[in-house]
Design a protein around this motif. Structure first.
Motif, PDB file in Angstrom:
ATOM      1  N   GLU A  81     -12.669  -4.274   9.347  1.00  0.00           N
ATOM      2  CA  GLU A  81     -12.916  -3.945  10.751  1.00  0.00           C
ATOM      3  C   GLU A  81     -11.659  -3.477  11.466  1.00  0.00           C
ATOM      4  N   TYR A  82     -10.487  -3.837  10.910  1.00  0.00           N
ATOM      5  CA  TYR A  82      -9.233  -3.404  11.503  1.00  0.00           C
ATOM      6  C   TYR A  82      -8.525  -2.354  10.639  1.00  0.00           C
ATOM      7  N   GLY A  83      -9.169  -1.904   9.591  1.00  0.00           N
ATOM      8  CA  GLY A  83      -8.562  -0.913   8.714  1.00  0.00           C
ATOM      9  C   GLY A  83      -7.438  -1.466   7.874  1.00  0.00           C
ATOM     10  N   VAL A  84      -7.451  -2.765   7.621  1.00  0.00           N
ATOM     11  CA  VAL A  84      -6.381  -3.429   6.883  1.00  0.00           C
ATOM     12  C   VAL A  84      -6.837  -3.717   5.461  1.00  0.00           C
ATOM     13  N   LYS A  85      -5.947  -3.448   4.505  1.00  0.00           N
ATOM     14  CA  LYS A  85      -6.245  -3.708   3.101  1.00  0.00           C
ATOM     15  C   LYS A  85      -5.362  -4.835   2.587  1.00  0.00           C
ATOM     16  N   MET A 130       0.837  -1.178   0.000  1.00  0.00           N
ATOM     17  CA  MET A 130       0.000   0.000   0.000  1.00  0.00           C
ATOM     18  C   MET A 130       0.875   1.232   0.000  1.00  0.00           C
ATOM     19  N   ALA A 131       0.341   2.362  -0.357  1.00  0.00           N
ATOM     20  CA  ALA A 131       1.119   3.596  -0.379  1.00  0.00           C
ATOM     21  C   ALA A 131       1.517   3.977   1.030  1.00  0.00           C
ATOM     22  N   ASP A 132       2.718   4.473   1.186  1.00  0.00           N
ATOM     23  CA  ASP A 132       3.201   4.943   2.472  1.00  0.00           C
ATOM     24  C   ASP A 132       2.686   6.363   2.658  1.00  0.00           C
ATOM     25  N   GLU A 133       1.548   6.508   3.365  1.00  0.00           N
ATOM     26  CA  GLU A 133       0.875   7.798   3.453  1.00  0.00           C
ATOM     27  C   GLU A 133       1.777   8.856   4.064  1.00  0.00           C
ATOM     28  N   LEU A 134       2.577   8.442   5.058  1.00  0.00           N
ATOM     29  CA  LEU A 134       3.430   9.428   5.706  1.00  0.00           C
ATOM     30  C   LEU A 134       4.472   9.971   4.751  1.00  0.00           C
ATOM     31  N   GLU A 135       5.014   9.091   3.871  1.00  0.00           N
ATOM     32  CA  GLU A 135       5.983   9.557   2.893  1.00  0.00           C
ATOM     33  C   GLU A 135       5.338  10.534   1.914  1.00  0.00           C
ATOM     34  N   LEU A 136       4.073  10.262   1.540  1.00  0.00           N
ATOM     35  CA  LEU A 136       3.376  11.185   0.646  1.00  0.00           C
ATOM     36  C   LEU A 136       3.171  12.539   1.317  1.00  0.00           C
ATOM     37  N   LEU A 137       2.834  12.520   2.620  1.00  0.00           N
ATOM     38  CA  LEU A 137       2.677  13.773   3.340  1.00  0.00           C
ATOM     39  C   LEU A 137       3.999  14.525   3.404  1.00  0.00           C
ATOM     40  N   ARG A 138       5.091  13.789   3.649  1.00  0.00           N
ATOM     41  CA  ARG A 138       6.383  14.451   3.699  1.00  0.00           C
ATOM     42  C   ARG A 138       6.752  15.028   2.331  1.00  0.00           C
ATOM     43  N   GLY A 139       6.401  14.256   1.269  1.00  0.00           N
ATOM     44  CA  GLY A 139       6.713  14.725  -0.069  1.00  0.00           C
ATOM     45  C   GLY A 139       5.965  15.991  -0.429  1.00  0.00           C
ATOM     46  N   ALA A 140       4.794  16.200   0.191  1.00  0.00           N
ATOM     47  CA  ALA A 140       3.998  17.398  -0.087  1.00  0.00           C
ATOM     48  C   ALA A 140       4.463  18.610   0.711  1.00  0.00           C
ATOM     49  N   LYS A 190     -11.050  -0.253  16.980  1.00  0.00           N
ATOM     50  CA  LYS A 190     -11.488   1.103  17.262  1.00  0.00           C
ATOM     51  C   LYS A 190     -10.496   2.162  16.779  1.00  0.00           C
ATOM     52  N   LYS A 191      -9.314   1.724  16.323  1.00  0.00           N
ATOM     53  CA  LYS A 191      -8.286   2.670  15.913  1.00  0.00           C
ATOM     54  C   LYS A 191      -7.654   2.193  14.616  1.00  0.00           C
ATOM     55  N   PRO A 192      -7.079   3.132  13.840  1.00  0.00           N
ATOM     56  CA  PRO A 192      -6.387   2.708  12.614  1.00  0.00           C
ATOM     57  C   PRO A 192      -5.136   1.912  12.957  1.00  0.00           C
ATOM     58  N   PRO A 193      -4.737   0.973  12.107  1.00  0.00           N
ATOM     59  CA  PRO A 193      -3.528   0.194  12.381  1.00  0.00           C
ATOM     60  C   PRO A 193      -2.282   1.064  12.297  1.00  0.00           C
ATOM     61  N   ILE A 194      -1.294   0.743  13.119  1.00  0.00           N
ATOM     62  CA  ILE A 194      -0.027   1.460  13.088  1.00  0.00           C
ATOM     63  C   ILE A 194       1.106   0.438  13.094  1.00  0.00           C
ATOM     64  N   THR A 195       2.255   0.838  12.565  1.00  0.00           N
ATOM     65  CA  THR A 195       3.406  -0.046  12.513  1.00  0.00           C
ATOM     66  C   THR A 195       4.376   0.301  13.637  1.00  0.00           C
ATOM     67  N   LEU A 196       4.802  -0.732  14.355  1.00  0.00           N
ATOM     68  CA  LEU A 196       5.706  -0.561  15.479  1.00  0.00           C
ATOM     69  C   LEU A 196       7.058  -1.177  15.120  1.00  0.00           C
ATOM     70  N   PRO A 197       8.067  -0.377  14.796  1.00  0.00           N
ATOM     71  CA  PRO A 197       9.387  -0.916  14.440  1.00  0.00           C
ATOM     72  C   PRO A 197      10.302  -0.994  15.660  1.00  0.00           C
ATOM     73  N   ILE A 198      11.003  -2.120  15.814  1.00  0.00           N
ATOM     74  CA  ILE A 198      11.924  -2.292  16.934  1.00  0.00           C
ATOM     75  C   ILE A 198      13.194  -2.989  16.471  1.00  0.00           C
ATOM     76  N   GLU A 199      14.209  -2.924  17.298  1.00  0.00           N
ATOM     77  CA  GLU A 199      15.425  -3.701  17.126  1.00  0.00           C
ATOM     78  C   GLU A 199      15.653  -4.475  18.418  1.00  0.00           C
TER      79      GLU A 199
END
Length: 328
Positions: A312-316, A1-11, A134-143
């Protein structure tokens, strides 16, 4: 899917890491970009694609921005953290797939000198999709780094970091709510006592195919032969404890070559910039992509993507559920 945050940064005509900042003059490109944003003007040849792009990411970005604003209100943070899920890895169209049996033969040759050696402990960077109805999905990156000591105790350090966006804030939900933390923020550091069990995956993995198959079956607490999907889960568990040596990687490559369902796709570049060969397994609702070193057969990564939407989880379909990249 499109990386929405990258698109926002690009704008953004004045990115935080750009040569010009909000209190300084805009360069020619930034001035033109700002004018387009404010007045919705674009060359005739680009007008239709531009509107389509806005429609495509505008709705999806709304939920992401809402979650971001909520997080920022409670933290006072003003720099946008990495929220959007990573894009699925893309196979290079001009690359030739390498059959697993051929890869296993390469791994066998590479293991002739038994180097590198097996080591207890692991170093992995991982992304996982946190979902809620109840909330949009988010990605949690860790090392995560796990090191074993001479007395058989081990220390685990977990850090919030995302190599796609070095130095930028990272999302965590360690307190039950998504919030941004600084890149490199230590989420946990704990030393564990000596294990009372030497059952798999605590015991060293065998270097023969039959023994490794039985080992992984025991590690998966299964009384029956593992399916290919179950085997991949068991491999992830194994790599959560051990950094495989050349001999163990060659044995695992041979075992995977004997399993049904893993199809070679071609070459990919993983999220740490390493070249690998991709092998995919289609399961109900998901696709597993195994990334292996083309020369040694070592497992570099494992990606799980949705092939079916979960509204239901906002996942495509195509969203990345999880990704792990193992290092030595």
């Amino acid at each position: 899917m499109a990386d929405e945050l990258e698109l926002l940064r690009g704008a953004n005509p004045v990115p935080v890491d750009g040569p010009h900042f909000g209190d300084g003059p805009l360069d020619h490109h930034a001035e033109r970009h700002l004018d387009l944003l404010l007045h919705e003007r674009a060359p005739a040849t680009a007008a239709v694609p531009r509107r389509r792009t806005r429609l495509a990411w505008g709705l999806a970005a709304t939920a992401v921005v809402a979650a971001l604003v909520s997080a920022l209100l409670f933290t006072g943070q003003t720099t946008a953290p990495a929220l959007a899920a990573p894009r699925p890895l893309v196979v290079q169209t001009d690359s030739s797939p390498v059959p697993l049996k051929e890869l296993a033969e390469r791994a066998e040759r590479a293991a002739a000198d038994n180097a590198p050696a097996l080591r207890k402990g692991t170093h992995v960077q991982a992304w996982s999709l946190a979902m809620s109805d109840k909330k949009p999905p988010i990605t949690l990156p860790i090392e995560r780094i796990v090191r074993w000591n001479a007395d058989d105790t081990h220390t685990e350090i977990v850090v919030a970091t995302d190599p796609r966006h070095p130095g930028r804030p990272v999302l965590t939900d360690e307190d039950g709510e998504p919030r941004p933390v600084e890149d490199g923020h230590v989420l946990s550091k704990q030393t564990y006592p000596r294990s009372w069990s030497d059952a798999p995956p605590q015991s060293p993995p065998p270097t023969d195919v039959a023994g490794l198959r039985a080992y992984l079956q025991e590690a998966a607490y299964s009384k029956t032969a593992l399916t290919t999907g179950e085997l991949l889960d068991a491999v992830a568990s194994l790599l959560g404890t051990w950094t495989l040596g050349a001999r163990e990687s060659a044995t695992l490559a041979q075992l995977l070559a004997d399993m049904a369902g893993l199809e070679p796709l071609g070459q990919v570049t993983d999220r740490l910039g390493r070249r690998g060969q991709a092998y995919v397994l289609d399961l109900p609702g998901t696709r597993e992509m195994l990334i292996m070193d083309p020369a040694t057969g070592a497992v570099l990564g494992l990606e799980t993507t949705f092939t079916k939407a979960e509204p239901e989880y906002g996942v495509k379909a195509g969203d990345v559920m999880s990704y792990s990249a193992w290092m030595r």
